[in-house]
Motif scaffolding. Sequence first.
Motif, PDB file in Angstrom:
ATOM      1  N   ARG A   1       0.823  -1.219   0.000  1.00 21.81           N
ATOM      2  CA  ARG A   1       0.000   0.000   0.000  1.00 21.81           C
ATOM      3  C   ARG A   1       0.855   1.266   0.000  1.00 21.81           C
ATOM      4  O   ARG A   1       0.441   2.296  -0.529  1.00 21.81           O
TER       5      ARG A   1
ATOM      6  N   THR B   1      -9.715  -1.626  -0.989  1.00 22.29           N
ATOM      7  CA  THR B   1      -9.664  -0.329  -0.322  1.00 22.29           C
ATOM      8  C   THR B   1      -9.856  -0.513   1.176  1.00 22.29           C
ATOM      9  O   THR B   1     -10.764  -1.233   1.608  1.00 22.29           O
TER      10      THR B   1
ATOM     11  N   THR C   1     -11.060   0.365   4.804  1.00 20.36           N
ATOM     12  CA  THR C   1     -12.249   1.088   5.282  1.00 20.36           C
ATOM     13  C   THR C   1     -12.031   1.733   6.620  1.00 20.36           C
ATOM     14  O   THR C   1     -12.906   2.445   7.115  1.00 20.36           O
TER      15      THR C   1
END
Length: 502
Positions: A165, A499, A501
């Motif tokens: 990431r 993605t 959260t």
Amino acid sequence: MLHINTGKIMEDNELLKVRREKIAALKEAGIDLYPNDIRPQHTTAEIMEKYGALQGEELAKVGQNFSVAGRLMAVRDFGKAAFIKIQDRKGQIQCYVAKNNLDDQGYLVFKKSDIGDIIYVAGKLFRTKTNELTIEAAVLRMAAKSIRPLPEKWHGLTDIETRYRQRHLDLIVNPRVKEVFQRRSRIIELIREYMNKHDFLEVETPMMQPRAGGALARPFKTHHNALDMDFYLRIAPELYLKRLVTGGMERVYEINKNFRNEGISTFHNPEFTMLEFYWSYATYEDLMLFTENLFVHIAAQIFGGMKFKYAGQEIDLTPPWKRISVKEALVELAGMKPAALEDHAEALAFARKSGCEVKEADSLGKVLMAIFDEIVEKKLIQPTFVTHYPVEVSPLSRRSAKDKNLTDRFELYIYGKELANAFSELNDPADQRERFEQQLKDRETGDDEAHEMDEDYIRTLEYAMPPTAGEGIGIDRLVMFFTDSPSIRDVILFPLLRTKTE
């Protein structure tokens, strides 16, 4: 349930507070934290290469000032003097910082610097008592102030998901990662070198296509507002490249992205890079030799030989590589009886006994490939060309002259993984139409990976495409093998991730 590490958050907030106080002090002293006139004249590697063998007296005679810029990675502070490590794109170098050698602003910049800042240092070279080549800083400037701290010094960035990431941090603190991507770039350079040498022309074809074609895969779908048309991110460039072949571009290749709306695993990413090429007046047998030579060309430059290790297993690329047909592999490696290869009921029973997901309506060819995928693939460790795939799973391949139910096709396997897919191209428009029509029937029975009808491509074939062979090679997987990387995400700078959260 979301668990929040409050201690870590408080620690991070305190670090950010300290850094902001330093920023305020530097601004108050009139120091530009993000200047645009930094011009380092050297890289760390250039200095090491040219002067790394010189000793103290020899360095003193050089008399030249050297300047580098990079990220501050380590500080050993002794009060009014310190040793620091600067890391640029080529490596690291040590610098000696002393109050007496700097102006007031330069020394203030050093005192208010943090690990992770990008700084500029200029000065002469010398060797320390421990014989380390070092720049004695006469000038020190801030090039870009880092507000956030790098990952914890000694443990680095080890969490796999965080590494993917935040690839920028991964590249900063894990030198091995940068090496992988430098090798990836070199491998692609070698591929282009090889293709260009053999008179192939590099081209680009559309990423958005009005129909998904060129492979059996589930596509991503999008919509173009101005044209009010649905488009698909391409699953393969094949049909466009073969249009170019028909147009007289007899040797073409493309290195670019494909997109397949499928699962994610250590060997699969929905967005991946392929080399795809087409060669007129050649056959799939020519491509086997061509592929061997391509891999030999790359390995010779990367490894200096034909052997390398992947996941602890030695792989030997020395030609010639093993060649085995699908049916031979099913007998030799899956233990099927030759008679079962021609009997749908027997093959279906064998597949179900082996744990394969097959349906009663599946053709014999599909059942055999299900068995192959389940049992045979993982046993193909050394480079192996598997040939003569069933027509049902090869809608764009030329039929074999010896058996009309098979095609002149091969897949290359290494370490149990498919690395390349190639075949003599089907250039008979009537046969191609029949194949597409069968694919449409497969779609009606629930096969959402079956090929769509492409009337425009058939029309292209009606203008006569020369006898041609084509191949696709997965570059990401090739890089995995040639860098001993366990996951495809390790060789894609920004792999697809869910993605977060939280």
